[in-house]
Every structure is written in C-alpha cells, then in structure tokens.
Write an enzyme that holds these catalytic residues in place. Structure first.
Site, PDB file in Angstrom:
ATOM      1  CD  GLU A  40      -8.440  -2.599   4.000  1.00  0.00           C
ATOM      2  OE1 GLU A  40      -8.417  -3.602   3.266  1.00  0.00           O
ATOM      3  OE2 GLU A  40      -8.176  -1.454   3.599  1.00  0.00           O
ATOM      4  CG  ASP A  77      -4.004   0.728   0.084  1.00  0.00           C
ATOM      5  OD1 ASP A  77      -3.297  -0.213  -0.293  1.00  0.00           O
ATOM      6  OD2 ASP A  77      -5.243   0.691   0.087  1.00  0.00           O
ATOM      7  CD  GLU A  84      -6.852  -0.795  -4.595  1.00  0.00           C
ATOM      8  OE1 GLU A  84      -5.970  -1.634  -4.309  1.00  0.00           O
ATOM      9  OE2 GLU A  84      -7.696  -0.400  -3.772  1.00  0.00           O
TER      10      GLU A  84
HETATM   11  C1  GCV Z   1      -7.259  -7.077  -0.306  1.00  0.00           C
HETATM   12  C2  GCV Z   1      -6.588  -1.871  -0.178  1.00  0.00           C
HETATM   13  C3  GCV Z   1      -7.493  -2.439  -1.234  1.00  0.00           C
HETATM   14  C4  GCV Z   1      -8.212  -3.677  -0.720  1.00  0.00           C
HETATM   15  C5  GCV Z   1      -7.147  -4.687  -0.262  1.00  0.00           C
HETATM   16  C6  GCV Z   1      -6.305  -4.032   0.825  1.00  0.00           C
HETATM   17  C7  GCV Z   1      -5.192  -4.925   1.323  1.00  0.00           C
HETATM   18  O1  GCV Z   1      -7.330  -1.353   0.873  1.00  0.00           O
HETATM   19  O2  GCV Z   1      -8.416  -1.460  -1.631  1.00  0.00           O
HETATM   20  O3  GCV Z   1      -9.008  -4.202  -1.759  1.00  0.00           O
HETATM   21  O4  GCV Z   1      -7.746  -5.859   0.210  1.00  0.00           O
HETATM   22  O5  GCV Z   1      -5.708  -2.862   0.291  1.00  0.00           O
HETATM   23  O6  GCV Z   1      -4.063  -4.730   0.875  1.00  0.00           O
HETATM   24  O7  GCV Z   1      -5.428  -5.791   2.132  1.00  0.00           O
END
Ligand code: GCV
Length: 745
Positions: free
Chosen positions: A334, A408, A436
């Site tokens: 990411e 995720d 989340e």
């Molecule tokens: C810290 C998901 C979340 C992101 C998070 C990522 C991760 O994509 O939406 O906010 O980033 O996981 O675990 O690195």
C-alpha cells in the site's frame, strides 16, 4: 459517599450501592438515585462528576455481596525488597481488596494464617524454594495459585519463577475473586503459550489513529516526556492483567520521525512506565528512514552505509530504552517503501534490520500483508506467492506477521493459507481489535468467536489436527519465537475503546494471545462478570448476546462468503456497486463479480486456484460444491442465483434470508439489553442502548442497499414474505460520508 479510583487517572465511581443489602434491583435503583443526586450536585457545582463511565474496564472490582470464606486477611511479599513489579502487584492487591472486600489486606512481613503470599525465584526469602513452581511447569512468565499450608499456616500462594509471573498471577487471582469464584481449594497453574503478546497501535504522531474509533491517540507526543498522563499507568495495568507484554506504539504506515532523538526520549519515558508491568516497547520502522533522517541516497539493504545507519540508529534506541523490543515493519505494501524498491526480497530487508537488532536481543516483526495493484494474480493469493519461497531465509530473530485471513480483517474469511505453509519461519498472527470492517465502535460485535474460529481451524499442515493455534504457539512446527498481535482499539475516549463492548475485544485478544486454545465463550463470560454483572442470569444474557453478535454482523453485511462490500476509503456502510476505482482490487465488484446469471469469486482450479494454497484435505473440502461450508460458498465459488443449497433454498432466497436474520438478531440484542435496564448502571446502559439503535438502523441499511443492488443485477423478485428495501438503489448510491472516520486513509 465512598468512591473508588482506578489508578492515577482518577476515574471516580459511585459505589454507594455496595453497602446496601438486598436485591440487585434495589441496588441499581440506588445507583440511579445516587447518579441523579450527583448530576444535580454538579449543576450546583458541589461535587465532581462521579459516574460509571467504563474507565475501570474489567478491573472494576465491584464489592462482593459477601466476604468469601477464607478470604485472606494479610498480604506479604516473601522477600525484604520487592521489585517494582512486585510493588505493582501489591498495589493492585490493595486497590482490589479494598474495593472487593470493603477493606484492603493488612501488610505483614511474617507468615500468618490467611495470608496472601507473593513469591518468585528472586523473592522467596520467607518461604522454602521448593514451594515455588518449577520452570518446567510455569516457564518464565507463568504462575501457580495455591491454597496451601506454609510453616503450618493456611495461606494462598501466588508463586512463579519471575516477578512478572507473580504479577500475572496476582491479576488472575484478583479477577477470580472479582467474578465471585470459590478460592478455598485454589490450585491453578497457568503459563502463556506464546512469547510475544503485542498490541499494535496504528497511531500517528499527530495523534490521529488510522482506523481508530475511540478518539485520538492516547500517546500525547507533544507533552511527552515531561507530562506523564496517569492514564499510561492504567493502560499498563490493564494490559498486564491480560498478559499483554509488548506494545508497538506507532502506525505501520510509519513516520521516521519517531526514530529521532527527541522522540526517543518520549518513547523512553513510556518505557519506564511500562517496565514494571512487563511491557516492552516496539516501534514501526520506515524502511526509507536512512534517506529521510540520514540523508543517504538509498535505503538498499545491501548498501554498507545503509546497514551502518541502521546499526547506529538501533544502538541509539537501546541507549534510550535498554529493553527495547524491536521493529514492526510494513514494507512494499500500500505504497510503503521496502526492499523491493531495490529488487531485494522481503527476507533481505527483514534480515538487515534483524542484524542490527540481534546484539541487543531485539526482534523484527515483518508483515506479510502485501499485494499489488499491478499484479494480475488474485489479491488473496499474493502474500503466499511472495512469502512461501522465502521460507527458511529469514534470520532467527525475525517473525513474519500474518493477518488472520488472506484479505483484510473482513467479518469472515478463511484462515490465511500461510499458516502451516512456512515451517522454517515463525509466523505471528495479526488480528484487528479495532473493527474497521465490522461497524466501527457502534456495532456490538464480539470478536472472540471470529478469532476462535480461525485459531481452531485445521490447517492439516502436519497431518490432521494441525490447528492454526498449534502453528502460532510453535508446537506444530517447532518455532522458537511465537506471538500474536492485535491492532489496538484504544484511544483517548474515557472508556478507552469507544464502546463498552469493544473493551471485551481488547480483553479477549489478551486472553487468546496467552492461550490460543481458550474458549471464546468462557472469555466472554469472565469479561461480563468482571465488567458488567456477576448476577448469573444477567451474565448469561449478556454472554449470549456477545456470542451471537459477530454472526449477526456477517449476516447483515457479507453473508454466504461475500466479502469487501463496504464503502470506499472510509469503509463505512455498504457499496457493493462500486466497480470503477483506480485499482480493481479495492472495488467491491472485484470480490463478488455479480452478473445477471451468477455471483461469487471462483477460486477453484477453473478460477484463480487460490484454494490450492491450502493443504490437500482443506483444499479438497473447500474446492467442492458438495463440501464447502455455506459460510465460505461465494468466497471460493461462483454459482448461479438459483443454485440450490443443502437446505433446499436457492442461493438468492438464502441470501435474502440471511440479511434478514442479521437484522433480526440486532433487534433481539436490543430487546435483551432493554430487559437489563435495572441491572446496569445508567451511563453504560444508555450508551449501549444508543449504539444498538445505531447498529439496528445500519443493519437495515446494509440489508436494504445490498438487496436493492443485487436485484438491479439479477432482476429477481424478492422471495415470498421478504420485506422490500426502504429506498431504491439510487438513494443508497447517492449517500456520501465525507467526514466518516477513515476517510482519506
Ligand atoms: C495501516 C487495511 C487498512 C489500512 C491499513 C492496512 C494495513 O488496508 O484499511 O488502513 O493500514 O490494512 O494493515 O497495513
């Protein structure tokens, strides 16, 4: 008025009711009167606010109805100079017994009958060392609790090899007392099955918490190190009470600034507070820090200057924090920098940091959450594809940290195929405590059941019975290092987690990290008794609510193996129609691929083949439509809308049924909670009621928006008796939430 305080944080709780005998209803009525009196008094500026506001967590130590037979009267540490850790244990005993029993135990320096004795290998002058449990029995952190006789005196012994073991034993003992358990014949041995039991905070230095729903970060970087919020001590107490022994302070989307000298001073101040509680600090390491802080023109792990920079930085950290735990790293994921920027592998990147940490006995937790938009391979396959070939290449002080499922933190996923597939590399499990994808902090979703489902799953990696838990705890594949990490749900909110019931997820995480084979139901029950009510019928009712709560969320959000259908960016609410983002793998459409004829992601050999990443028997079970559980159907298969399930329903009928079931389950939880009005204090009762109201509205929203969308694709009428969506699809599509938490993350 009697007040109870929880640490220096100063949470003051009205406990007038504890001195009144009689029914709970009467007690609660009195609590309500007390609280009314308090509100009136505040109006006149007479008294400070005293309310049951959740600050005390599961360490409320509400007074027992009757003093237990054989409750200790005295307390002693079995040595003249108790360490800071033993002093913390003694302080907890004083606090708890004053609250539970009405008066604290008297301190004594000689063995007397009815003494609670704390002893470790370093603190056993007053007792025979033979009375300590052996290292074989309790390891470095475990403990024994025994009602026994020492020198002819009847005592309760909290004994361990280490002082930390005694502290853990103390918390265990006090929590048993708090639940009203009989302690007369106490004979308990407990030791953690994993070595590293960590909270991962996703906290930025500006105090914004990524995917945080409980206010700002509790780390007040601006005021540290000169102002030490008393809340930090209570945070350490709460963590130690459930066996958590490490904290990664900062977001995995890391800011290198935390590695600079002024921040290291702040980190050191926190480490000093946490040390007596056995909690080590870890930091997230931004892979490009040598460029950002060191002015180098590369962060290539093979570059000698880069290696030297990290070595010097690590030495500097240890000069500030001698027991620093190590680094947690998100790399090449990411948008984060990483070794692949220099065509080096994840193992090379991790090992470079591990080399710098090794002389100090620090470790690296290297995350396996990697996937790429450019990569055409099914997103859920990519981590396995990337990491399995690296098995055996990581240094001894590296763990690979793997999310519970391959996508995720969704409401339901199969276990991650990496578990069992890297026998030469310790894998640490990462769970997300902050919800989340399960309704943030307003939806009641007890995650213990989700985690137990994953931990008890059979990987078949070393033959039948190789549970994920047995991989994590090192038994199945003989890992030296073992651990579990939970993405923290803690923030600056007075109740820590944003909601009363989200505290249970923090608690359950600690308990499962200590024992990944523990029962989520037993954990829920313990939490309820310590946090809300010891009354058996009340505890039954609330435990029941918790146990069904996660399945309710699965049903109203993503039934039958659907996944990742939430709104873009903030992840709030449903948006299954989204199919046009810059990256396909962030769109809901990628995961359901619904057309007029069929729905679901084919991950069998006719599709992405992801199912083959699992060991033979698991792959066979999930690849076949005859044996795949309904709960994972659309995760692994693409089937027509009129596909017939084993219960005789078509897929479409069952989908609509399940959405309804999810919504109804929230309605039932509302009614259950409403029936407890006289059993729970005013403030917490009201917050939970309001949140359940929000959850019910949002469950209906999820159901209706999803059904409206599926109907727009499949053109099917609703099954008989099903309620039509409240609005048309355009209405749901038109909703926008520019200020929802998570926007822009
Ligand atoms: C810290 C998901 C979340 C992101 C998070 C990522 C991760 O994509 O939406 O906010 O980033 O996981 O675990 O690195």
């Amino acid at each position: 008025m009697i007040t109870q305080t929880f640490g220096g944080g100063g949470g003051r709780t009205a406990v007038a009711s504890r001195y009144i005998n009689g029914s709970r209803v009467v007690k609660n009525l009195l609590k309500r009167v007390a609280s009314l009196f308090i509100s009136i008094s505040i109006g006149f500026g007479v008294l400070p606010a005293v309310a049951e506001d959740g600050y005390e967590l599961w360490l409320r130590y509400e007074q027992l109805e009757a003093r237990p037979a054989d409750a200790p009267r005295h307390v002693m540490a079995a040595c003249a100079e108790p360490s800071e850790t033993l002093q913390a244990a003694l302080a907890e005993i004083e606090r708890a017994t004053e609250s539970l029993l009405g008066n604290s135990l008297q301190s004594t320096d000689r063995l007397r009958s009815r003494t609670l004795v704390l002893a470790s290998a370093d603190c056993a002058d007053a007792i025979d060392e033979a009375d300590l449990p052996t290292t074989e029995a309790v390891g470095a952190e475990g403990f024994a609790l025994r009602a026994t006789k020492l020198n002819g005196k009847r005592v309760t012994l909290i004994a361990a090899q280490s002082d930390l073991g005694v502290l853990y034993g103390t918390f265990d003992y006090l929590q048993r007392m708090s639940r009203g358990e009989a302690l007369t014949d106490l004979d308990v041995i407990s030791r953690p099955k994993t070595k590293l039991r960590l909270l991962n905070h996703w906290d930025n230095l500006d105090r914004h918490v990524e995917r945080g729903y409980a206010g700002q970060s509790i780390w007040d970087w601006h005021r540290l190190p000169d102002y030490l919020d008393p809340k930090y001590t209570d945070y350490a107490r709460a963590n130690a009470s459930i066996g958590i022994n490490g904290v990664s302070l900062t977001n995995v989307n890391a800011d290198a600034t935390v590695l600079t000298a002024p921040y290291l001073e702040k980190v050191a101040a926190l480490a000093d507070i946490f040390r007596p509680y056995g909690i080590r600090i870890y930091l997230t390491a931004r892979f490009s820090a040598p460029m950002e802080l060191g002015g180098l023109d590369t962060a290539d792990p093979r570059d000698a200057e880069v290696q030297a920079w990290w070595q010097a930085k690590v030495d500097e950290i240890y000069a500030h924090v001698p027991d620093f735990g190590g680094f947690l790293v998100k790399a090449n994921s990411e948008g984060q920098p990483g070794p692949q920027d220099y065509e080096r592998s994840h193992a090379e990147g991790a090992n470079m940091l591990a080399t710098a940490l090794a002389p100090h006995e620090g470790i690296v937790m290297w995350r396996a959450f990697v996937y790429s938009a450019e990569e055409p391979e099914d997103r859920v396959k990519q981590a396995y594809t990337e990491f399995v070939p690296l098995d055996g290449q990581f240094a001894d002080n590296v763990l690979v940290q793997v999310k519970n499922g391959p996508l995720d933190f969704q409401p339901r996923e199969p276990f991650h195929p990496l578990f069992g597939a890297m026998p030469e590399t310790p894998l640490m499990m990462e769970l997300q405590i902050t919800k989340e994808y399960l309704g943030f902090s307003t939806h009641l979703a007890y995650l213990g059941t989700l985690w137990e489902e994953v931990l008890s799953a059979d990987t078949h990696a070393e033959g039948e019975g190789t549970s994920v838990a047995s991989v994590i705890d090192g038994v199945a594949q003989e890992y030296e290092l073992t651990g579990m990490a939970g993405v923290a749900n803690i923030g600056s909110d007075r109740n820590w987690s944003g909601s009363v019931f989200d505290q249970a997820n923090w608690y359950a995480f600690g308990r499962l990290a200590w024992d990944p084979d523990a029962s989520s139901e037993a954990i829920a029950r313990d939490w309820v008794e310590q946090t809300l009510s010891r009354a058996p019928e009340v505890a039954d009712e609330i435990t029941g609510m918790m146990m069904g709560s996660r399945e309710a969320v699965v049903n109203y959000m993503t039934p039958l193996g659907l996944t990742h259908l939430m709104g873009t960016g903030h992840h709030y609410g449903p948006a299954p129609w989204v199919d046009d983002l810059g990256r396909a793998d962030w769109t809901p459409y990628y995961y359901h691929k619904a057309t007029k004829d069929a729905v679901g992601f084919d991950r069998t050999e006719t599709g992405s083949g992801a199912v083959d990443q699992y060991a033979g028997p698991v792959a066979q079970e999930w690849a076949s439509l005859d044996t795949v559980p309904d709960e994972l159907l659309l995760w692994f298969h693409r089937v027509p809308w009129d596909y017939q399930l084993s219960n005789g329903q078509t897929l479409w009928q069952e989908l609509v049924n399940r959405y309804d079931r999810g919504v109804s389950a929230v309605g039932v939880m509302q009614a259950q909670w409403a029936s407890l009005e006289n059993e729970i204090d005013v403030e917490r009762f009201a917050q939970v009621s309001a949140f359940l109201g929000i959850q019910h509205q949002e469950a209906i929203w999820w159901r209706d928006a999803s059904i409206a969308y599926w109907q727009s694709v499949n053109g099917l009428p609703l099954p008989e008796g099903a309620e039509p969506p409240a609005h048309d699809l355009d209405h749901y599509k038109s909703l926008s939430f520019p200020n929802a938490p998570g926007q822009g993350e």
